[in-house]
Write an enzyme that holds these catalytic residues in place. Structure first.
Site, PDB file in Angstrom:
ATOM      1  N   ASP A 168     -29.161 -22.206  12.009  1.00 61.72           N
ATOM      2  CA  ASP A 168     -30.443 -22.574  12.375  1.00 61.72           C
ATOM      3  C   ASP A 168     -30.962 -23.087  11.090  1.00 61.72           C
ATOM      4  O   ASP A 168     -30.660 -22.911   9.953  1.00 61.72           O
ATOM      5  CB  ASP A 168     -31.053 -21.187  12.517  1.00 61.72           C
ATOM      6  CG  ASP A 168     -32.775 -21.412  13.039  1.00 61.72           C
ATOM      7  OD1 ASP A 168     -32.838 -22.382  13.579  1.00 61.72           O
ATOM      8  OD2 ASP A 168     -33.287 -20.391  13.453  1.00 61.72           O
ATOM      9  N   GLY A 184     -33.736 -28.784  10.980  1.00 70.94           N
ATOM     10  CA  GLY A 184     -34.971 -29.461  11.118  1.00 70.94           C
ATOM     11  C   GLY A 184     -36.089 -28.975  10.147  1.00 70.94           C
ATOM     12  O   GLY A 184     -36.554 -29.902   9.578  1.00 70.94           O
ATOM     13  N   TRP A 191     -35.513 -27.703   7.301  1.00 66.50           N
ATOM     14  CA  TRP A 191     -34.824 -28.001   5.968  1.00 66.50           C
ATOM     15  C   TRP A 191     -35.198 -29.416   5.587  1.00 66.50           C
ATOM     16  O   TRP A 191     -35.916 -29.766   4.640  1.00 66.50           O
ATOM     17  CB  TRP A 191     -33.302 -27.838   6.040  1.00 66.50           C
ATOM     18  CG  TRP A 191     -32.669 -28.194   4.840  1.00 66.50           C
ATOM     19  CD1 TRP A 191     -32.567 -27.471   3.641  1.00 66.50           C
ATOM     20  CD2 TRP A 191     -32.194 -29.299   4.575  1.00 66.50           C
ATOM     21  NE1 TRP A 191     -32.018 -28.065   2.775  1.00 66.50           N
ATOM     22  CE2 TRP A 191     -31.552 -29.378   3.133  1.00 66.50           C
ATOM     23  CE3 TRP A 191     -31.992 -30.619   4.989  1.00 66.50           C
ATOM     24  CZ2 TRP A 191     -30.742 -30.356   2.459  1.00 66.50           C
ATOM     25  CZ3 TRP A 191     -31.440 -31.804   4.482  1.00 66.50           C
ATOM     26  CH2 TRP A 191     -30.648 -31.648   3.356  1.00 66.50           C
ATOM     27  N   HIS A 246     -29.856 -32.368  10.888  1.00 66.72           N
ATOM     28  CA  HIS A 246     -28.859 -31.990  11.618  1.00 66.72           C
ATOM     29  C   HIS A 246     -27.695 -32.853  11.263  1.00 66.72           C
ATOM     30  O   HIS A 246     -26.327 -32.533  11.336  1.00 66.72           O
ATOM     31  CB  HIS A 246     -29.146 -32.508  12.996  1.00 66.72           C
ATOM     32  CG  HIS A 246     -30.442 -31.741  13.749  1.00 66.72           C
ATOM     33  ND1 HIS A 246     -30.267 -30.448  13.801  1.00 66.72           N
ATOM     34  CD2 HIS A 246     -31.456 -32.346  14.457  1.00 66.72           C
ATOM     35  CE1 HIS A 246     -31.251 -30.073  14.709  1.00 66.72           C
ATOM     36  NE2 HIS A 246     -31.889 -31.162  14.936  1.00 66.72           N
ATOM     37  N   ARG A 252     -36.308 -29.665  23.686  1.00 71.24           N
ATOM     38  CA  ARG A 252     -36.712 -30.413  22.692  1.00 71.24           C
ATOM     39  C   ARG A 252     -37.017 -31.632  23.075  1.00 71.24           C
ATOM     40  O   ARG A 252     -36.696 -32.171  24.109  1.00 71.24           O
ATOM     41  CB  ARG A 252     -35.650 -30.194  21.643  1.00 71.24           C
ATOM     42  CG  ARG A 252     -35.220 -28.992  20.875  1.00 71.24           C
ATOM     43  CD  ARG A 252     -34.432 -28.908  19.978  1.00 71.24           C
ATOM     44  NE  ARG A 252     -34.185 -27.550  19.280  1.00 71.24           N
ATOM     45  CZ  ARG A 252     -33.823 -27.319  18.407  1.00 71.24           C
ATOM     46  NH1 ARG A 252     -33.244 -28.313  17.416  1.00 71.24           N
ATOM     47  NH2 ARG A 252     -33.612 -26.107  17.817  1.00 71.24           N
ATOM     48  N   LEU A 280      -6.786 -21.525  12.997  1.00 74.61           N
ATOM     49  CA  LEU A 280      -8.182 -21.211  13.376  1.00 74.61           C
ATOM     50  C   LEU A 280      -8.415 -21.932  14.808  1.00 74.61           C
ATOM     51  O   LEU A 280      -8.192 -22.941  15.119  1.00 74.61           O
ATOM     52  CB  LEU A 280      -9.204 -21.993  12.361  1.00 74.61           C
ATOM     53  CG  LEU A 280     -10.706 -21.708  12.449  1.00 74.61           C
ATOM     54  CD1 LEU A 280     -11.119 -20.280  12.431  1.00 74.61           C
ATOM     55  CD2 LEU A 280     -11.502 -22.702  11.760  1.00 74.61           C
ATOM     56  N   ARG A 293     -32.576 -12.876  15.548  1.00 75.06           N
ATOM     57  CA  ARG A 293     -32.442 -12.662  16.593  1.00 75.06           C
ATOM     58  C   ARG A 293     -31.430 -13.410  17.359  1.00 75.06           C
ATOM     59  O   ARG A 293     -30.987 -14.318  16.511  1.00 75.06           O
ATOM     60  CB  ARG A 293     -33.742 -13.114  17.517  1.00 75.06           C
ATOM     61  CG  ARG A 293     -34.233 -14.549  17.366  1.00 75.06           C
ATOM     62  CD  ARG A 293     -35.556 -15.249  18.143  1.00 75.06           C
ATOM     63  NE  ARG A 293     -35.757 -16.399  17.874  1.00 75.06           N
ATOM     64  CZ  ARG A 293     -36.772 -16.946  16.961  1.00 75.06           C
ATOM     65  NH1 ARG A 293     -37.250 -15.960  16.353  1.00 75.06           N
ATOM     66  NH2 ARG A 293     -36.928 -18.299  16.654  1.00 75.06           N
ATOM     67  N   LEU A 294     -30.884 -12.856  18.443  1.00 76.32           N
ATOM     68  CA  LEU A 294     -29.628 -13.523  18.957  1.00 76.32           C
ATOM     69  C   LEU A 294     -29.890 -14.771  19.684  1.00 76.32           C
ATOM     70  O   LEU A 294     -28.889 -15.493  19.902  1.00 76.32           O
ATOM     71  CB  LEU A 294     -28.941 -12.432  19.863  1.00 76.32           C
ATOM     72  CG  LEU A 294     -28.273 -11.160  19.017  1.00 76.32           C
ATOM     73  CD1 LEU A 294     -27.727 -10.281  20.109  1.00 76.32           C
ATOM     74  CD2 LEU A 294     -26.985 -12.002  18.320  1.00 76.32           C
ATOM     75  N   GLU A 312     -21.205  -6.783  13.714  1.00 74.31           N
ATOM     76  CA  GLU A 312     -22.374  -6.729  12.614  1.00 74.31           C
ATOM     77  C   GLU A 312     -23.069  -8.008  12.393  1.00 74.31           C
ATOM     78  O   GLU A 312     -22.411  -9.135  12.489  1.00 74.31           O
ATOM     79  CB  GLU A 312     -21.314  -6.250  11.165  1.00 74.31           C
ATOM     80  CG  GLU A 312     -20.591  -5.302  11.234  1.00 74.31           C
ATOM     81  CD  GLU A 312     -21.540  -3.807  11.359  1.00 74.31           C
ATOM     82  OE1 GLU A 312     -22.469  -3.835  10.810  1.00 74.31           O
ATOM     83  OE2 GLU A 312     -20.991  -2.935  11.978  1.00 74.31           O
TER      84      GLU A 312
END
Length: 251
Positions: free
Chosen positions: A26, A29, A31, A43, A77, A137, A197-198, A210
């Protein structure tokens, strides 16, 4: 001035652990706007951060990394921003698939695909095929993703089969989000940008995760910030609903 942070005291158990880390990236934008630039510039900078974090993630015991790239609510958006985000994703896929193969990174895309451009979907599926043997990974990018929608679709699959066990439900979740394999639950969820928030992200998988929230905007998130988050994770006691053994007394 914030001092560099180096996670130099990791124990062998921490270094060799196999973590599932999820990140809500997050602040791109905001930033950019703070610097007098258009939101999309943020982005693009954020996409470069993704590349670096993917490179260093295995060094911190991360075997599965799930990144929230585009939520189902992000369709709200401005159309120009949405179009630019999709174009950015397509360009990065073209350049990063070869790097993923070379670096042992398996790529998966979780979420809906029916609302995405057919060319983008074809490129996503190509990247999944070509990186399927990566072992270092597992990188999962959530695109047009909604956890609640995924759970509804998984519940419908479970109802069709008449099997609502927890293990089978994990399988239905994976199928509903187009994930090729069932992955472990999230150990650590990181959210940048100051919000806490999620936002409809991995609700089932974060049951015992966590949480680590930071005011750092995603374009400023770097290896030192990842190290801070991992150190915070290892400093916590995870009990999964149980009582620590040292506190259990026998009458």
């Amino acid at each position: 001035m914030k001092q560099p942070f180096v996670l130099s005291t990791r124990s062998s158990s921490e270094t060799n652990s196999s973590l599932h880390v999820a990140i809500i990236m997050d602040g791109n934008g905001r930033w950019a706007q703070q610097r007098g630039r258009p939101r999309f510039w943020g982005h693009r900078q954020g996409a470069e951060v993704v590349k670096r974090i993917v490179e260093v993630a295995p060094d911190y015991g991360i075997s599965t990394l799930t990144l929230y790239a585009f939520s189902s609510d992000n369709w709200k958006r401005p159309q120009q921003e949405v179009n630019m985000l999709m174009q950015l994703l397509q360009r990065k896929l073209q350049s990063e698939t070869k790097n993923s193969i070379k670096n042992g990174v398996r790529m998966s895309f979780i979420g809906r695909r029916d609302r995405l451009d057919a060319r983008l979907v074809a490129q996503m599926e190509k990247a999944e095929r070509e990186t399927a043997h990566g072992k270092k990974l597992h990188l999962r990018l959530a695109v047009d993703y909604s956890a609640r929608e995924i759970m509804i679709r998984a519940a419908r699959l479970a109802a069709e089969k008449g099997d609502f066990s927890r293990d089978r439900f994990n399988t239905y979740l994976a199928r509903a989000m187009h994930c090729p394999v069932v992955v472990p639950d999230v150990d650590l969820l990181i959210r940048t940008g100051g919000e806490q928030r999620l936002s409809d992200f991995l609700l089932w998988e974060c049951a015992y995760a966590e949480f680590y929230f930071t005011d750092v905007m995603w374009p400023d998130f770097d290896e030192n910030e990842l190290a801070r988050a991992i150190a915070a994770f290892h400093s916590r006691e995870r009990r999964f609903g149980a009582v620590p053994q040292m506190q259990v007394s026998i009458a």
